[in-house]
Design an enzyme around this catalytic site. Structure first.
Site, PDB file in Angstrom:
ATOM      1  N   SER A 196     -34.950 -20.831  12.892  1.00 47.88           N
ATOM      2  CA  SER A 196     -35.351 -19.352  12.600  1.00 47.88           C
ATOM      3  C   SER A 196     -34.034 -18.665  12.954  1.00 47.88           C
ATOM      4  O   SER A 196     -33.092 -19.171  13.444  1.00 47.88           O
ATOM      5  CB  SER A 196     -36.588 -18.937  13.198  1.00 47.88           C
ATOM      6  OG  SER A 196     -36.404 -18.685  14.779  1.00 47.88           O
ATOM      7  N   LYS A 197     -34.467 -17.179  12.412  1.00 43.89           N
ATOM      8  CA  LYS A 197     -33.276 -16.281  12.678  1.00 43.89           C
ATOM      9  C   LYS A 197     -32.637 -16.233  14.129  1.00 43.89           C
ATOM     10  O   LYS A 197     -31.225 -16.307  14.254  1.00 43.89           O
ATOM     11  CB  LYS A 197     -34.058 -14.977  12.346  1.00 43.89           C
ATOM     12  CG  LYS A 197     -32.923 -13.677  12.246  1.00 43.89           C
ATOM     13  CD  LYS A 197     -32.786 -13.642  10.645  1.00 43.89           C
ATOM     14  CE  LYS A 197     -31.572 -12.749  10.688  1.00 43.89           C
ATOM     15  NZ  LYS A 197     -30.680 -12.857   9.353  1.00 43.89           N
TER      16      LYS A 197
END
Ligand code: GLU
Length: 427
Positions: A200-201
């Site tokens: 994820s980010k």
């Protein structure tokens, strides 16, 4: 002939995991002398966007990949899907439910796939519900169009992420219903974040386009992604697509999940930066400087090139250049607090560097060797270590404790500015 496909959905930017799938498909096609088709899975007309599609195509090319024939758009093949669905209806393999068409799944059957990466995987149709193939809004369902296309295009090997394993038995039922040959399946273990969670980010970005924007090199990205879950059999860490293609074998891919390691990617990128000619880095550096609004107009091309040469070994991405070389672009940079306390505020240091500045004023030939000589002379005269002059001077010149070689920095900065900054910091 082997025919593989990469099948992105243009509902978002190119995910790192998808980029790896694309690379592996490319390696497989090119290493077997086969074909790689690009199929755009844009049946979801609400979530699919032109901007994503354009960026995905750009990013694939940026990574150094190419494909054969024109891309195939699922959105243009709705007639074919409907025709295939109606044929299944006519054969009694599907039924209507309102506007939708549903495929009948025969219960109690074992389905086994011999996955190239994972080996045998077993399923039972008791776990599979009847499958919607045409939704009530008339659009085709993913698993169905996937098989219609893969069979129609003669795909021989399906190489995709593990997240599609559960789709595979459903898809096999469609192949059987069409009387089509089954392709071989290879499901690649997913790439996870360093902590084992879904990428994820917070792991540093999930799409290729984010890394491109930060100044990562395509060769470095491709290099890093190739070596995730595949090894050339030695401990080589730098490999190009062209080299990899000579020795790639799908069977050699690991069946364990890989972890995305941003530090390793940065290290790989730095290896490529060090190999580049400063001239090749120049346009990228300019682009990054413009992006962060750093004015470089007063610098000649030659000066910029020298600066790049100076910082090339210190940056892991081109995007870091602006920060590292900040003091060359502006006079009102901030001073690191700790460095100020440690070096500038220390008893005697201001006096020493003020004297250094004085002595530099007499210097005619402003070269780093000559600047260094003066520094060493003063150290001897005053019975100091050279470092006792170098550290506070570096703070005065750049506001930072770390950086490139001080004397080279001073040479590049120019006599007037260097002396002025030392004087200013030593009052
Ligand atoms: N569009 C699917 C995805 O992006 C591709 C699935 C497949 O390769 O079969 O995950």
């Amino acid at each position: 002939m082997t025919i593989v496909r990469f099948a992105p959905s243009p509902t978002g930017y190119l995910h790192l995991g998808s980029a790896r799938t694309a690379i592996v498909n490319w390696l497989y096609a090119r290493s077997t002398g086969g074909k790689l088709l690009l199929r755009i899975e844009d049946t979801d007309q609400v979530r699919s966007e032109e901007k994503y599609l354009e960026e995905i195509l750009l990013d694939l090319k940026w990574l150094g990949l190419d494909w054969d024939d024109e891309p195939i758009y699922q959105s243009k093949r709705f007639d074919l899907y409907r025709q295939k669905a109606e044929a299944l209806l006519a054969e009694g393999k599907a039924y209507r439910e309102g506007e939708a068409i549903i495929f009948k799944v025969e219960k109690g059957r074992d389905i086994e796939i011999d996955d190239v990466i994972h080996g045998k995987i077993k399923f039972n149709t008791d776990e599979i519900k009847d499958q919607v193939i045409i939704k009530s809004d008339g659009s085709p369902a993913y698993n169905f169009c996937c098989v219609v296309d893969d069979a129609d295009l003669g795909i021989t090997q399906i190489i995709r992420g593990d997240d599609h394993i559960s789709n595979t038995p459903k898809q096999i039922l469609f192949y059987e219903a069409f009387g089509a040959n089954l392709p071989k399946f290879a499901h690649m273990p997913l790439m996870m974040g360093a902590d084992g969670a879904k990428l994820s980010k917070r792991h540093g970005g999930v799409s290729v386009e984010e890394y491109k924007a930060e100044g990562f090199f395509p060769e470095a990205m491709a290099n890093y992604l190739i070596l995730l879950g595949w090894s050339p059999g030695d401990d080589r860490e730098i490999i190009s697509l062209d080299e990899a293609v000579k020795i790639f074998a799908l069977e050699d891919m690991s069946d364990a999940q890989s972890k995305f390691d941003i530090q390793k990617l940065r290290w790989t990128n730095a290896e490529y930066i060090m190999k580049k000619d400063p001239k090749d880095l120049l346009p990228l550096v300019k682009e990054q400087l413009e992006k962060v609004g750093v004015p470089y107009g007063e610098m000649t091309e030659e000066e910029l090139l020298k600066l790049i040469e100076l910082y090339r070994v210190r940056m892991k991405t081109v995007g870091e250049f602006a920060g590292l070389a900040e003091c060359f672009f502006k006079d009102d940079f901030e001073f690191e607090e700790k460095g100020t306390r440690k070096y500038l505020d220390k008893e005697g240091n201001k006096d020493n560097i003020r004297y250094f500045a004085q002595r530099l004023e007499e210097l005619q030939d402003w070269t780093h060797e000559n600047i260094e000589n003066i520094c060493r002379e003063i150290a001897e005269e005053r019975d100091l270590k050279a470092a006792e002059i170098i550290h506070p001077t570096r703070m005065a010149i750049s506001g930072k404790t770390a950086g490139a070689g001080l004397f080279e920095m001073m040479e590049l900065l120019g006599k007037e500015k260097a002396i002025e900054r030392i004087k200013k910091a030593s009052v």
